[in-house]
Design an enzyme around this catalytic site. Structure first.
Site, PDB file in Angstrom:
ATOM      1  N   LYS B  81       0.859  -1.191   0.000  1.00  0.00           N
ATOM      2  CA  LYS B  81       0.000   0.000   0.000  1.00  0.00           C
ATOM      3  C   LYS B  81       0.892   1.235   0.000  1.00  0.00           C
ATOM      4  CE  LYS B  81      -4.033   1.897   2.515  1.00  0.00           C
ATOM      5  NZ  LYS B  81      -4.882   1.751   3.713  1.00  0.00           N
ATOM      6  N   SER B 156      -9.826   1.657   2.551  1.00  0.00           N
ATOM      7  CA  SER B 156      -8.946   2.493   1.754  1.00  0.00           C
ATOM      8  C   SER B 156      -7.865   1.700   1.022  1.00  0.00           C
ATOM      9  CB  SER B 156      -8.269   3.535   2.636  1.00  0.00           C
ATOM     10  OG  SER B 156      -7.410   2.912   3.583  1.00  0.00           O
ATOM     11  N   SER B 180     -10.119  -0.582   6.685  1.00  0.00           N
ATOM     12  CA  SER B 180      -9.470  -0.369   5.400  1.00  0.00           C
ATOM     13  C   SER B 180      -8.768  -1.592   4.804  1.00  0.00           C
ATOM     14  CB  SER B 180      -8.468   0.784   5.497  1.00  0.00           C
ATOM     15  OG  SER B 180      -9.155   2.006   5.486  1.00  0.00           O
TER      16      SER B 180
END
Lengths: 483, 487
Positions: B81, B156, B180
């Site tokens: 990420k 997210s 997330s």
């Protein structure tokens, strides 16, 4: 129209001080960067002190130890629980946009120190990180500067902010309080205590009220006070400024003011309305600190003698209060004195040397006693020679300078340079006779009543013996020869 | 045959590597071919880190040729990420304000990936600063759900989840502040674990809400996710909130012994707002557990209704502080025109942050402001403690809790972006475990009528990862919901 001096008598001054002491740890409070002063800009930095995305603080335990030690030295309670908070504001020298500080649970609370027998309360002492420094190109300040450079070497240096109760009543007391605080932090080894270099900084909260009034007057906070002289001048100026306002029927405004050293005045920096909302909240990246009794005891066991105890010990040894106070003000010299005090044949003589010729020498060369070659043992040796009468005090004063520079034994210097006291009366008598014989006119005049000429003869004998003759012996012999 | 390996699990890839059927370099080549082919549709990555990945693959191949011991996930491609710092590579948090930022240091998880010789293939897209539930709040691109390119991947960590679901990587790391990891795992039909707060170091994770953020793994099955968690977990001296206890061997939890396990289903989180297919899938999952010998009981978290409010006060308060460092002074974006320092700050932040980030900074700033602190932040903290107590009470009675990961399946891109509140409600099932600090994970448990994956959330007590993984593994073995999206 009353003079300022008269007006001042009508008002009581109320002062509280916030003193920031830079703690002398090897590394910063939340990372392993060094804290050494005066290095290449930004050379003492890392992703953590630069506030890079994703970094986290790691609490330096040595900082906590120093916080506890200082708290104990200031007679504070050390609560079992303390925590860190974020104090938030934007400025270019504050890399994270917040300063990690302690808001409502500081490391030390409810202490006090004594100055001249008066107790000044310490509200609290809390740990925090220092900000960096801005260097404004082409100007002293931001005004007139075309650009500014950020140096983050200092960012993250540990600070202990010590907040006093509003117990201080004059500029003299303010000075005495800061002096004593400085002595304490220096003696316990947590801070250099240097106002000029910024290792100790203080903000002054000050207000005035008519004698007898219970409520405090509105206070102003004075910043940028960088020396003891500035502290006293700023307080004096501010007292008069506030009294004038009140006398003219005005209201003192609660605000932050800056001391301007060059102009000798304080100037408004920001008012209460413009004051920051720091939006404190608990620092989620650090766990609250649990400080055990054992931890406190361990720190306590490292506590050296405090200035107040030292002064008392000196007084018990026969020093005057004044002498005790003056020598304690110079820590290195006092610690040196401690090493001679139980060995020396005459404490008073040793003290006179330390506070007289040695201090003068140190001041002239801007060094401390540890930076000279003199050792406590050698000073003891010198004092012994004087006490035994091997050398005169005058000779002692001459050779102490040599000892400071070379580190030689007093005895060796005396031998090498032939400086020992001429204790043989007949040798002195011979010299004195020669001088009397060589100066018949002066002898006549003296005998005719010009008593002052006696000094002339003493001086001549001294000169001839290069100061090595015992003055009392010279006196006795000359009196006899001139009678 | 060899070409199919990128669709397989880490253990299959390991076997092939050890049998020298394929080299780590070749596995990467195939991975990058896949990325090249599918990326125009899915858009999972902000940047690729080929140099870094091939360097690691080279180490793996050397070790294999020398016959040296190989860490369990060595050579298995991973998507990181883009809010975790890898030295000298772009770390943007999908924000304009960090568009050109290259990290000067490695996050602790990156150090661990390197130690375990796991190649990082690229930096995956996310909602800007991890603020969002759909990855639509990214300033860089809109990642699509590999199951249906018109739908969001969840957020997210949408890029990470989409990459794994699209077989652009076998593994991924995400971060989970309010769901997330789990939400996109659910939307993309893969496995995602949010570990116990403090189990994985946060050092090098760009902070959103420090007291809630936690890094965790994505994979296409429970085993891979468990092994990846084992590789990244552990105490870190650089993170004082990390737990100083040894890490369990999660591979030992990969068994189906759930007989007598007490599983509580949270009644408040299976309510009328839940999509019918989701509700049905969860009920079927409970039956499946019952069939395996687990005991199912109804439990209650009475204060769950406050969790969204509590979360959006605490998370935004911390975010308003954490994002203060993006000020244009030291790194990242700086406005072109400003006459003063204050103006530079204002313009830089106005131009550099997206709408959702600004909204949250404003909310958080307000919640911490003098005069409002007690009413908002302090009260929210008190409620957080009460919610934690709710959890403690439930875990006195059960070993695990089960809820849907999300009340719905993936929604259409653009369908909720003008309604922040509707978006915030996506997090209702996941948020509470962040508030309580407990571990939770999402595993595939079915598909809705449109073929979109449904996620089952398992929640365990603090450091209960082993029980949770065991239950997840058992479910996976007893069912057949782990599918590969057709692209």
């Amino acid at each position: 129209m009353a003079t300022m001096e008269e007006l001042r008598k009508k008002y009581e001054v109320v002062i509280g001080l916030e003193v920031h002491a830079q703690l002398k740890t090897k590394s910063k409070i939340f990372c392993e960067d060094g804290t050494e002063f005066g290095l290449e800009p930004n050379s003492q930095s890392s992703p953590i002190s630069l506030g890079m995305p994703g970094v986290l603080p790691i609490l330096n335990k040595a900082v906590v130890d120093m916080g506890i030690l200082t708290g104990l030295a200031l007679n504070c309670e050390i609560p079992e629980f303390c925590k860190f908070d974020r104090k938030q504001y934007f400025y270019a020298d504050l890399p994270k946009g917040y300063q990690i500080s302690q808001f409502d649970k500081p490391i030390a609370i409810n202490g006090s120190i004594k100055i001249d027998g008066k107790t000044i309360g310490i509200t609290r002492a809390h740990l925090e990180e220092d900000a960096g420094k801005l260097v404004h190109a082409g100007a002293d300040g931001i005004a007139g500067s075309s650009y500014s450079l950020v140096d983050l070497n200092r960012a993250g240096t540990p600070l202990l902010e010590i907040v006093s109760e509003p117990d201080i009543r004059s500029s003299d007391e303010a000075k005495a309080y800061v002096e004593e605080l400085r002595n304490i932090v220096k003696y316990i080894g947590v801070c250099d205590g240097n106002l000029e270099e910024g290792s100790m900084r203080c903000d002054v909260n000050i207000s005035v009220r008519p004698w007898g009034q219970k409520e405090f007057g509105t206070r102003a906070e004075i910043k940028n006070v960088n020396s003891f002289r500035a502290l006293q001048r700023a307080v004096e100026f501010e007292i008069d400024r506030q009294i004038e306002i009140v006398e003219e029927g005005g209201q003192v405004v609660q605000e932050t003011r800056l001391w301007n050293e060059a102009e000798g005045i304080t100037k408004s920096m920001r008012s209460k309305e413009e004051a920051h909302d720091y939006r404190y909240f608990p620092e989620p990246d650090l766990m609250p600190l649990q400080i055990s009794k054992e931890w406190i005891e361990r720190v306590k066991s490292t506590m050296p003698e405090l200035p107040e105890q030292k002064r008392q010990r000196y007084i018990d040894k026969g020093l005057s209060e004044y002498d005790a106070r003056v020598i304690v003000e110079q820590m290195e010299t006092a610690l040196f004195f401690d090493q001679v005090i139980d060995k020396v044949s005459n404490i008073k003589t040793a003290l006179n040397y330390l506070m007289g010729d040695i201090t003068a020498y140190l001041k002239e060369n801007k060094i401390n006693i540890n930076e000279t070659k003199l050792t406590p043992e050698r000073l003891v040796g010198l004092i012994d020679l004087i006490e035994k009468g091997t050398i005169s005090n005058n000779i002692g004063k001459k050779i102490i300078t040599i000892m400071l520079e070379t580190g030689d034994h007093a005895k060796d210097i005396v031998e090498k340079q032939g400086l020992s006291v001429i204790s043989d009366d007949s040798a002195i008598r011979e010299i004195a006779q020669k001088i009397v014989d060589a100066n018949p006119e002066q002898v006549e005049a003296y005998k005719g009543g010009r008593d002052k000429l006696f000094g002339f003869f003493v001086g001549q004998v001294m000169k001839e013996t290069k100061g090595r003759a015992n003055p009392q012996v010279i006196n006795d012999i000359l009196k006899e020869l001139l009678s | 045959m060899k070409d199919d390996l990128i669709f397989k699990t880490a253990s299959a890839q390991r076997k092939a590597l050890l049998a020298k059927e394929i080299s780590a370099k070749e596995l990467l080549d195939l991975t990058y071919e896949r990325i090249e082919k599918t990326e125009p549709q899915v858009e999972s990555f902000n940047s690729l880190t080929k140099e870094l990945a091939y360097e690691t693959a080279k180490c793996v191949d050397e070790k294999i040729s020398k016959g040296e011991n190989l860490p369990l996930l060595a050579g298995v491609p991973l998507a990181l990420k883009d809010n975790m710092c890898a030295k000298n590579s772009f770390t943007t948090a999908s924000s304009k304000i960090l568009a050109n930022f290259k990290s000067p240091y490695n996050a602790t998880v990156v150090e661990k990936l390197n130690e375990n010789l796991i190649p990082i293939v690229g930096k995956a897209n996310l909602d800007e600063f991890a603020m969002g539930s759909s990855t639509e709040n990214s300033a860089t691109k809109t990642t699509k759900n590999p199951w249906n390119l018109n739908k969001v991947p969840g957020g997210s960590s949408g890029g990470s989840a989409a990459a794994v679901a699209a077989c652009q990587s076998t593994l991924a790391l995400g971060s989970d502040t309010g769901g997330s990891i789990r939400l996109p795992a659910s939307f993309c039909g893969i496995v995602g674990i949010k570990p116990t707060y403090g189990r994985v170091s946060r050092y090098g994770l760009i902070a959103f809400a420090s007291s809630l953020d936690q890094i965790g793994p994505f994979a296409r099955n429970v085993e891979d996710a468990a092994l990846l968690l084992g590789a990244i977990a552990g105490h870190d001296k650089n993170d004082q909130t990390s737990i100083d206890l040894p890490v369990a061997d999660y591979s030992k939890a990969l068994n189906t012994d759930v007989k007598g396990l007490k599983i509580g289903f949270v009644k408040e989180l299976l309510s009328e707002g839940t999509q019918p297919e989701v509700k049905a899938a969860i009920e079927a999952a409970l039956k499946s557990y019952e069939a395996m010998g687990a005991e199912i009981v109804e439990v209650s978290i009475p204060h769950v209704k406050y969790s969204i409010g509590v979360y959006y006060i605490l998370a935004t308060a911390e975010a308003s502080s954490n994002l203060a460092r993006f000020d244009g002074v030291k790194y990242g974006y700086r406005t072109q025109e400003a006459e003063s320092l204050i103006e530079m700050y204002k313009k830089t932040r106005a131009e550099g942050f997206g709408d959702e980030v600004k909204r949250r900074i404003m909310l958080g700033t307000y919640a911490l402001s003098s005069g409002y602190y007690d009413a908002y932040y302090k009260k929210a903290q008190q409620l957080r403690t009460i919610i934690k107590n709710d959890f403690d009470k439930v875990f006195e009675k059960v070993d695990l809790m089960v809820t849907p990961t999300c009340p719905t399946t993936a929604f259409d891109i653009g369908s909720k972006s003008s309604d922040p509140l509707a978006m915030y409600l996506m997090d209702i099932c996941t948020i509470t475990s962040n508030l309580a600090g407990v571990p939770a994970m999402s595993i595939p448990c079915g598909f809705d009528n449109d073929g979109m994956p449904i996620g089952l959330q398992l929640i365990a007590p603090i450091l209960g990862e082993e029980t949770m993984i065991k239950a997840a593994y058992s479910f996976e073995q007893a069912n057949d919901f782990n599918k590969i999206a057709k692209l």
